[in-house]
Write an enzyme that holds these catalytic residues in place. Structure first.
Site, mmCIF file in Angstrom:
data_model
loop_
_atom_site.group_PDB
_atom_site.id
_atom_site.type_symbol
_atom_site.label_atom_id
_atom_site.label_comp_id
_atom_site.label_asym_id
_atom_site.label_seq_id
_atom_site.Cartn_x
_atom_site.Cartn_y
_atom_site.Cartn_z
ATOM 1 N N LYS A 1 0.833 -1.210 0.000
ATOM 2 C CA LYS A 1 0.000 0.000 0.000
ATOM 3 C C LYS A 1 0.867 1.260 0.000
ATOM 4 O O LYS A 1 0.635 2.179 -0.789
ATOM 5 C CB LYS A 1 -0.891 0.000 1.250
ATOM 6 N N ASN A 2 1.871 1.283 0.878
ATOM 7 C CA ASN A 2 2.636 2.521 1.037
ATOM 8 C C ASN A 2 3.621 2.779 -0.103
ATOM 9 O O ASN A 2 4.201 3.853 -0.196
ATOM 10 C CB ASN A 2 3.375 2.537 2.374
ATOM 11 N N ASP B 1 4.850 0.923 11.934
ATOM 12 C CA ASP B 1 3.645 0.248 11.449
ATOM 13 C C ASP B 1 3.556 -1.217 11.891
ATOM 14 O O ASP B 1 2.566 -1.885 11.605
ATOM 15 C CB ASP B 1 3.572 0.325 9.911
ATOM 16 N N ARG C 1 -8.590 -0.496 4.865
ATOM 17 C CA ARG C 1 -7.691 0.502 4.273
ATOM 18 C C ARG C 1 -6.344 -0.124 3.949
ATOM 19 O O ARG C 1 -5.658 0.334 3.030
ATOM 20 C CB ARG C 1 -7.478 1.663 5.241
ATOM 21 N N ARG D 1 0.625 14.860 13.145
ATOM 22 C CA ARG D 1 1.186 14.611 11.811
ATOM 23 C C ARG D 1 1.175 15.829 10.883
ATOM 24 O O ARG D 1 0.442 15.880 9.892
ATOM 25 C CB ARG D 1 0.429 13.459 11.133
ATOM 26 N N CYS E 1 -5.038 13.235 13.001
ATOM 27 C CA CYS E 1 -5.649 11.926 12.856
ATOM 28 C C CYS E 1 -5.436 11.213 14.168
ATOM 29 O O CYS E 1 -4.784 11.725 15.069
ATOM 30 C CB CYS E 1 -5.054 11.145 11.698
#
Ligand code: UD1
Length: 422
Positions: free
Chosen positions: A23-24, A310, A402, A125, A120
């Site tokens: 994803k990233n 993560d 997500r 951030r 968030c």
């Protein structure tokens, strides 16, 4: 309607589990399609809610997109001309990575208006490093009414930029912007995450001139235009790491297809210290049953090659059932221990002090209803449920979609008793 996941824990996972595209890596690579008027053909693109959000934004900006979900996960993007240079609040609010369109739009069109992502769940951030770096490249930037307004006359101008902190997103935004700038840009103290390396390889295929890929200093010679290209997105190391922990915490034996131990940087030493054995096998990587059991292992999150933030929540879940104690220190984000009270409800012994959590291992966790918060916290609760005695329901799991493709299906195929209920 908010879905839940119900898990009957205590079953060792066995079999082969395919790892999706990262994803990233895919998010910035999709944004890179804005840098050229020719088509960008991608493979191994994960089918995730965040990808859909990014596609929606790019379509608004003028991208024609086709996606073939089946084998190969092919996604083609074509932005012959830009229809808009504004990334509106409604889309950016849903996904912070939307800010990655800022650099490419500015580089191609000389202007961009992007909503500030705002706070968030895991902390404030800010995007100050993105903004400061683009100013170094000659952009004039103002903030008004919640938007970043950026402009430049003609092309951006190559510059020497030194990031005070190796931000992943800032490195990506500046790298993309610099590919079309006039002259040379040097980004010092750049982030070195493998996803940035993947983005850089895609940019090279598009005709960019970049040296120092994978190091903390990127040298970019700007070119007048980039062209179309083909690129296959790398495997998702965070998804892979999550399933490594799923295998270990259930005393299972998994082959993760498409993954390799090198994906983890120095984190594989931490996994080894905790008692997890990884070995390369044909087509992937095997996570072996741990004979002597899991050992309490201290860890501190760091930019790559350090232990990824993560994976912090997932590793904490593993430490909940290890022998002995583990000190887990989060240095990247301010508020990333939201899984702690939920794990505690399942019988974990955790004490948080500032940015550190002391985890004392217990023989086993007990199933319970728990509430998911952010993406990685959500999956850490799924892991806890897989290891726990009895039934766990994880509520509010929309975050999982997500970042984890077909999570229940992948786990169920390896023996987990897990289902989604509406
Ligand atoms: C990316 C990843 C995310 C991961 C994170 C750290 C994507 C889409 N997301 O997020 O999953 O957790 O890297 O590995 O790739 N910061 C500033 N100013 C800035 C930018 C960042 O202060 O302008 C701070 C952030 O608040 C945070 C830290 O730097 O505390 C790390 O952020 P960064 O590396 O930029 O992460 P992201 O790119 O947002």
């Amino acid at each position: 309607m908010v879905d839940k996941i119900r898990i009957q824990g205590g079953i060792p996972l066995k079999g082969r589990l395919p790892i999706s595209g990262a994803k990233n890596a895919a998010l910035p690579i999709l944004a890179a399609a804005l840098l050229t008027d020719e088509p960008l053909h991608l493979e191994n693109v994960p089918d995730l809610a965040d990808m859909t959000s990014m596609q929606r934004l790019l379509q608004l900006l003028g991208a024609a997109i086709t996606f073939q979900p089946g084998d190969g996960r092919k996604l083609s993007l074509h932005v012959p001309e830009m229809l808009s240079t504004e990334a509106p609040y409604d889309l950016v609010r849903k996904m912070r990575a939307s800010v990655l369109v800022l650099g490419p739009m500015l580089a191609r069109m000389g202007q961009a208006r992007v909503s500030l992502p705002g706070g968030c769940a895991i902390g404030p951030r800010p995007v100050d490093l993105h903004i400061k770096g683009l100013e170094d490249l000659g952009a004039r930037i103002t903030l008004e009414r919640g938007y970043i307004n950026a402009q430049c006359d003609g092309r951006l101008k190559g510059a020497a930029i030194r990031l005070p902190f190796p931000s992943v997103g800032a490195t990506e935004n500046l790298l993309m912007a610099a590919t079309l700038a006039k002259g040379e840009t040097v980004i010092a103290n750049a982030a070195r995450e493998p996803e940035i390396v993947d983005l850089a390889h895609c940019l090279l295929a598009m005709g960019a001139r970049i040296e120092g890929i994978g190091s903390d200093t990127l040298h970019i010679q700007g070119v007048e235009r980039l062209h179309g290209a083909r690129h296959a997105v790398m495997a998702d190391r965070i998804e892979a790491g999550t399933y490594v922990i799923a295998a270990a915490i259930t005393r299972g034996d998994l082959v993760l297809e498409g993954a390799s131990p090198e994906l983890f940087g120095a984190a594989d030493e931490t996994l080894a210290a905790a008692g997890i054995e990884l070995s390369p096998v044909e087509g992937g990587m095997r996570v072996r049953p741990v004979a002597e059991g899991l050992r309490g292992t201290d860890v501190m999150t760091q930019p790559f090659p350090g232990f990824p933030t993560d994976l912090q929540a997932q590793f904490m879940t593993l430490m909940c059932v290890a022998d002995g104690a583990a000190m887990i220190t989060e240095t990247i984000f301010e508020n990333r221990f939201m899984h702690v009270p939920e794990l505690t409800r399942m019988g974990a012994r955790i004490t948080v002090h500032g940015g550190s959590a002391l985890v004392r291992g217990v023989p086993s966790l007990m199933g319970a209803p728990v509430m998911a918060s952010d993406l990685r916290a959500s999956v850490s609760l799924v892991l806890a449920g897989l290891a726990a005695e009895g039934e766990t329901t994880v509520n509010r799991i929309y975050h999982l979609d997500r970042g984890y493709e077909r999570l229940e299906a992948k786990l169920a195929a390896c023996g987990a008793v897990i289902e989604r209920i509406a």
